[in-house]
Write a protein that holds these residues in place. Structure first.
Motif, mmCIF file in Angstrom:
data_model
loop_
_atom_site.group_PDB
_atom_site.id
_atom_site.type_symbol
_atom_site.label_atom_id
_atom_site.label_comp_id
_atom_site.label_asym_id
_atom_site.label_seq_id
_atom_site.Cartn_x
_atom_site.Cartn_y
_atom_site.Cartn_z
ATOM 1 N N UNK A 188 -9.545 -0.101 -1.278
ATOM 2 C CA UNK A 188 -8.800 -0.653 -0.806
ATOM 3 C C UNK A 188 -7.595 -1.338 -1.476
ATOM 4 N N UNK A 189 -8.015 -1.992 -2.349
ATOM 5 C CA UNK A 189 -7.142 -2.645 -3.203
ATOM 6 C C UNK A 189 -5.977 -1.786 -3.638
ATOM 7 N N UNK A 190 -6.144 -0.444 -3.769
ATOM 8 C CA UNK A 190 -5.280 0.578 -4.163
ATOM 9 C C UNK A 190 -3.955 0.760 -3.017
ATOM 10 N N UNK A 191 -4.284 0.419 -2.050
ATOM 11 C CA UNK A 191 -3.351 0.416 -0.879
ATOM 12 C C UNK A 191 -2.169 -0.568 -1.228
ATOM 13 N N UNK A 192 -2.325 -1.558 -1.884
ATOM 14 C CA UNK A 192 -1.600 -2.843 -2.067
ATOM 15 C C UNK A 192 -0.906 -2.297 -3.242
ATOM 16 N N UNK A 193 -1.334 -1.781 -4.233
ATOM 17 C CA UNK A 193 -0.700 -1.103 -5.357
ATOM 18 C C UNK A 193 0.587 -0.454 -5.107
ATOM 19 N N UNK A 194 0.245 0.275 -4.038
ATOM 20 C CA UNK A 194 1.207 1.447 -3.603
ATOM 21 C C UNK A 194 2.481 0.648 -2.637
ATOM 22 N N UNK A 195 2.457 -0.718 -2.610
ATOM 23 C CA UNK A 195 3.290 -1.814 -1.948
ATOM 24 C C UNK A 195 3.009 -1.729 -0.431
ATOM 25 N N UNK A 196 1.972 -0.991 0.106
ATOM 26 C CA UNK A 196 1.659 -1.326 1.559
ATOM 27 C C UNK A 196 1.570 -2.578 2.109
ATOM 28 N N UNK A 197 2.038 -2.983 3.049
ATOM 29 C CA UNK A 197 1.868 -4.178 3.733
ATOM 30 C C UNK A 197 0.634 -4.543 4.523
ATOM 31 N N UNK A 198 0.278 -5.649 4.922
ATOM 32 C CA UNK A 198 -1.112 -5.926 5.658
ATOM 33 C C UNK A 198 -1.161 -4.790 6.575
#
Length: 207
Positions: A188-198
């Motif tokens: 799920x960390x990869x979602x943050x790499x895609x710049x998705x917010x919380x």
């Protein structure tokens, strides 16, 4: 995602996401399961580069990224997917194979994004390397050429996946089926790499 103090590998500096190369290799594979198990070999002549040395380098690099994402479902999605889907999966595999890329995004790109500072260039990546080099002696012997190559490759990868348009950070809309599979794969960390917010991340994680 916590930045881990371990030796970084930078083998991607001579290649970016390698979409054409992955297409050629994976389209030549008859059985993905057998390929992952090492029971089906690839004819290097299908690889669209000129010299035999380059073909072997590409095959080694493809194998590294495939092994880092040894879940056949992603490569089945890759073969059936659009060019954007393929790019997303290759970016995910590259981040899995090379921790340096997601660490750079988490350390440098995300703070810029959240502060509405949308300009990003190779200078930001170089500053990141200089900042972590004290704890990562593998960068101590980097020549200017090495640093320029790895900086250019990293920026090119971010452009290929759509996070960067020219020198401006942007947030793309990605295939949620693939994002759900990534979350199911424990990343799920990869979602943050895609710049998705919380809230965007939680919406996907909760699906």
């Amino acid at each position: 995602m916590k930045i881990v103090k371990k030796k970084y590998q930078t083998g991607y500096s001579t290649r970016s996401l390698m979409i054409k190369e992955f297409d050629a290799i994976l389209n030549s594979v008859n059985d993905l399961e057998e390929f992952f198990n090492g029971n089906e070999k690839v004819d290097i002549n299908v690889i669209p580069v000129n010299s035999e040395r380059s073909k072997n380098i590409v095959l080694t690099e493809v194998n590294k990224r495939v092994r880092s994402l040894a879940n056949p479902v992603f490569w089945k999605l890759y073969r059936d997917g659009s060019s954007r889907d393929k790019t997303l999966i290759l970016f995910y595999a590259t981040c899995k194979a090379y921790q340096l890329i997601p660490d750079f995004v988490i350390d440098t790109v995300l703070p810029k994004w959240y502060n509405m500072d949308y300009e990003l260039s190779s200078y930001d990546f170089k500053a990141f390397i200089y900042r972590i080099s004290e704890n990562h002696p593998e960068f101590g012997n980097f020549s200017d050429k090495n640093l320029n190559n790895i900086s250019a490759a990293t920026i090119k990868i971010l452009r290929e996946v759509g996070i960067l348009k020219k020198n401006t950070l942007v947030k793309e809309d990605y295939n949620h089926q693939i994002l759900n599979e990534i979350v199911s794969n424990g990343d799920s960390w990869f979602l943050e790499v895609l710049l998705l917010n919380e809230s965007e991340r939680q919406a996907i994680i909760g699906q």
